[in-house]
Design a protein around this motif. Structure first.
Motif, PDB file in Angstrom:
ATOM      1  N   THR A 137      38.518  36.470  15.500  1.00 64.34           N
ATOM      2  CA  THR A 137      37.835  36.134  14.248  1.00 64.34           C
ATOM      3  C   THR A 137      37.705  37.370  13.368  1.00 64.34           C
ATOM      4  O   THR A 137      37.851  37.299  12.132  1.00 64.34           O
ATOM      5  N   SER A 184      33.498  31.844  17.274  1.00 61.24           N
ATOM      6  CA  SER A 184      34.154  32.079  15.987  1.00 61.24           C
ATOM      7  C   SER A 184      33.173  31.881  14.845  1.00 61.24           C
ATOM      8  O   SER A 184      33.137  32.678  13.888  1.00 61.24           O
ATOM      9  N   ARG A 185      32.344  30.852  14.932  1.00 63.38           N
ATOM     10  CA  ARG A 185      31.353  30.613  13.882  1.00 63.38           C
ATOM     11  C   ARG A 185      30.330  31.744  13.816  1.00 63.38           C
ATOM     12  O   ARG A 185      30.011  32.258  12.735  1.00 63.38           O
ATOM     13  N   GLU A 242      37.793  35.508  21.328  1.00 64.61           N
ATOM     14  CA  GLU A 242      37.600  34.714  20.120  1.00 64.61           C
ATOM     15  C   GLU A 242      36.852  35.510  19.055  1.00 64.61           C
ATOM     16  O   GLU A 242      37.152  35.421  17.857  1.00 64.61           O
ATOM     17  N   SER A 243      35.874  36.310  19.487  1.00 61.20           N
ATOM     18  CA  SER A 243      35.149  37.157  18.545  1.00 61.20           C
ATOM     19  C   SER A 243      36.093  38.180  17.919  1.00 61.20           C
ATOM     20  O   SER A 243      36.083  38.400  16.695  1.00 61.20           O
ATOM     21  N   ASP A 299      41.010  38.020  11.707  1.00 63.49           N
ATOM     22  CA  ASP A 299      41.163  37.132  10.554  1.00 63.49           C
ATOM     23  C   ASP A 299      40.335  37.638   9.375  1.00 63.49           C
ATOM     24  O   ASP A 299      40.778  37.604   8.218  1.00 63.49           O
ATOM     25  N   HIS A 300      39.134  38.117   9.655  1.00 69.08           N
ATOM     26  CA  HIS A 300      38.240  38.630   8.606  1.00 69.08           C
ATOM     27  C   HIS A 300      38.871  39.823   7.886  1.00 69.08           C
ATOM     28  O   HIS A 300      38.724  39.967   6.663  1.00 69.08           O
ATOM     29  N   ARG A 337      34.940  28.617  22.000  1.00 68.37           N
ATOM     30  CA  ARG A 337      35.698  29.074  20.824  1.00 68.37           C
ATOM     31  C   ARG A 337      34.943  28.773  19.532  1.00 68.37           C
ATOM     32  O   ARG A 337      34.813  29.644  18.654  1.00 68.37           O
ATOM     33  N   ASP A 338      34.454  27.545  19.402  1.00 66.56           N
ATOM     34  CA  ASP A 338      33.767  27.145  18.171  1.00 66.56           C
ATOM     35  C   ASP A 338      32.509  27.979  17.951  1.00 66.56           C
ATOM     36  O   ASP A 338      32.254  28.471  16.842  1.00 66.56           O
ATOM     37  N   THR A 396      30.574  34.884  14.941  1.00 67.95           N
ATOM     38  CA  THR A 396      31.169  36.142  14.505  1.00 67.95           C
ATOM     39  C   THR A 396      31.468  36.137  13.015  1.00 67.95           C
ATOM     40  O   THR A 396      31.196  37.124  12.308  1.00 67.95           O
ATOM     41  N   ALA A 397      32.009  35.041  12.525  1.00 69.42           N
ATOM     42  CA  ALA A 397      32.310  34.959  11.089  1.00 69.42           C
ATOM     43  C   ALA A 397      31.042  35.079  10.250  1.00 69.42           C
ATOM     44  O   ALA A 397      31.016  35.784   9.230  1.00 69.42           O
TER      45      ALA A 397
END
Length: 418
Positions: free
Chosen positions: A186, A362-363, A182-183, A189-190, A358-359, A365-366
């Motif tokens: 993310t 992802s939060r 997930e990291s 996506d970044h 996941r939540d 890492t973002a």
């Protein structure tokens, strides 16, 4: 994140470090407690030939960061201090189990009162549990019991969670790799890289590496290379991760008889040379140094192993635009899942557990990648800033060892986490 949340870079000395020498084989073992929170620390126990005190000290400091990173005052789980154990002995040594038993017997007072531990490199949880039972030690996490509202209920919940099967693999063997995946996703996506356009290489196919490969593949990433102790298997069109995952041995060895037409093999060092967008070192520490980093083509390195990238290499990678997701961020989900479950923030439902992982990942890492970009620093520096802030909040709430604070002075219980 604001400028004053960036890390000062100062690393205080550990609270305690112990060196043990096996009276039979002369093998050495170590325990380092980096810091205590409410008198307790957390960190796994590894067995590997060549393990050193410096290595264990670095891992213990990383555990303090990993714990603090997930601090949420609304949770029942309050992060512990960081610790680590290590034994300089190959897990394949025929005497490994007896060495483990003598080591655990020697450090049992720490296990009882101050150090909660679990499986790590070269050591499975079931082996650790069996040896502790033979010694009459109740559990590898006995030190946490006084901090629980109902220790029996909490232990039953964790045992039930450890028995949950997800498509043929235990949930406990998946959550860490889910967090790494997930990291990494993310970070993709970044960077604006499509998931189905991305390729990944994973070094190590044990619990962490295998699960990372599974969840990357499920997200549409082509896993083009996998490395184990005997070499590398690769396929530019993507390996059948599920097939290899279900047929691996207990220490992450890939069954070569399960390879398909189009799959090929290479020497063990070749994993660094495979063209990919995501590189996941998930096996050993210190494997990407100044010389090795020049061979890396990936845009993202997700550190599933502890301390795989040396500082000089990380600086060079950062300078050419490769994101290094530090170990204490990327591989933190296993630790968090244990405590979320034990303290009752989540139950034993696999879907809910995976959603929380996941939540959270992802939060986290973002936020770290956004902060790094805003301040012109590395992801590691941005993450250390979050750690410093959270550690300050934890100390303000519970006090440093020997110092009173509001919650600490009132017993530090979990009745009202606010």
């Amino acid at each position: 994140m604001t400028a004053n949340t960036l890390s000062s870079g100062f690393t205080p000395p550990p609270h305690l470090q112990v060196t043990w020498t096996d009276p039979v084989t002369g093998r050495e073992g170590y325990v380092v407690i980096d810091r205590l929170v409410r008198g307790v620390s957390s960190g796994g126990l590894r067995m590997r030939e060549g393990c050193t005190l410096d290595e264990v000290r670095g891992l213990a400091a990383g555990m303090s960061r990993k714990e603090a990173l997930h601090y949420d005052p609304a949770n029942r789980y309050i992060p512990l201090g960081g610790a680590k154990g290590g034994i300089d002995c190959s897990p394949h040594d025929p005497r490994a189990r007896e060495v483990l038993g003598r080591y655990l017997d020697a450090v049992r007072s720490l296990l009882k009162h101050h150090w909660t531990t679990g499986e790590d490199l070269g050591l499975r949880q079931d082996t650790l549990d069996d040896v502790l039972a033979e010694l009459g030690v109740d559990s590898s996490i006995e030190a946490i019991y006084p901090l629980l509202d109902d220790a029996a209920e909490a232990r039953a919940r964790l045992a039930d969670a450890f028995a949950v099967d997800v498509d043929g693999v235990l949930l406990a063997d998946l959550v860490g790799g889910l967090g790494v995946a997930e990291s990494a996703l993310t970070a993709l996506d970044h960077l604006g890289i499509g998931r189905t356009a991305a390729r990944a290489v994973v070094q190590g196919f044990g619990s962490m590496g295998g699960a990372t490969a599974r969840y990357l593949a499920q997200a549409g990433v082509r896993v083009v290379g996998l490395a184990d102790a005997w070499g590398v298997v690769l396929n530019p069109e993507g390996l059948d991760v599920e097939r290899l995952l279900r047929t691996r041995d207990g220490l992450g060895g890939i069954d070569r008889s399960q390879l398909r037409p189009g799959d090929t093999e290479a020497d063990g060092d070749a994993w660094l040379d495979i063209t990919c967008e995501i590189l996941v070192p998930a096996a050993v520490s210190y494997c990407i140094g100044a010389a090795e980093q020049g061979r890396v083509t990936a845009r993202i390195i997700a550190e599933a192993a502890n301390m795989p990238t040396l500082p000089e290499a990380e600086a060079a990678l950062h300078a050419r635009g490769t994101l290094v997701l530090p170990d204490f961020v990327a591989n933190s989900a296993t630790n968090a899942w244990w405590w979320w479950t034990l303290f009752g923030d989540i139950g034993t439902d696999a879907d809910l557990a995976q959603r929380k992982v996941r939540d959270a990942m992802s939060r986290l890492t973002a936020d770290i990648l956004t902060g790094a970009e805003e301040h012109g620093v590395t992801p590691r520096e941005a993450a250390l800033g979050v750690v410093d802030r959270n550690m300050g909040d934890i100390e303000a709430r519970f006090g440093r060892p020997g110092e009173p604070a509001a919650d600490h002075a009132n017993g530090g219980g979990h009745g009202d986490p606010r």
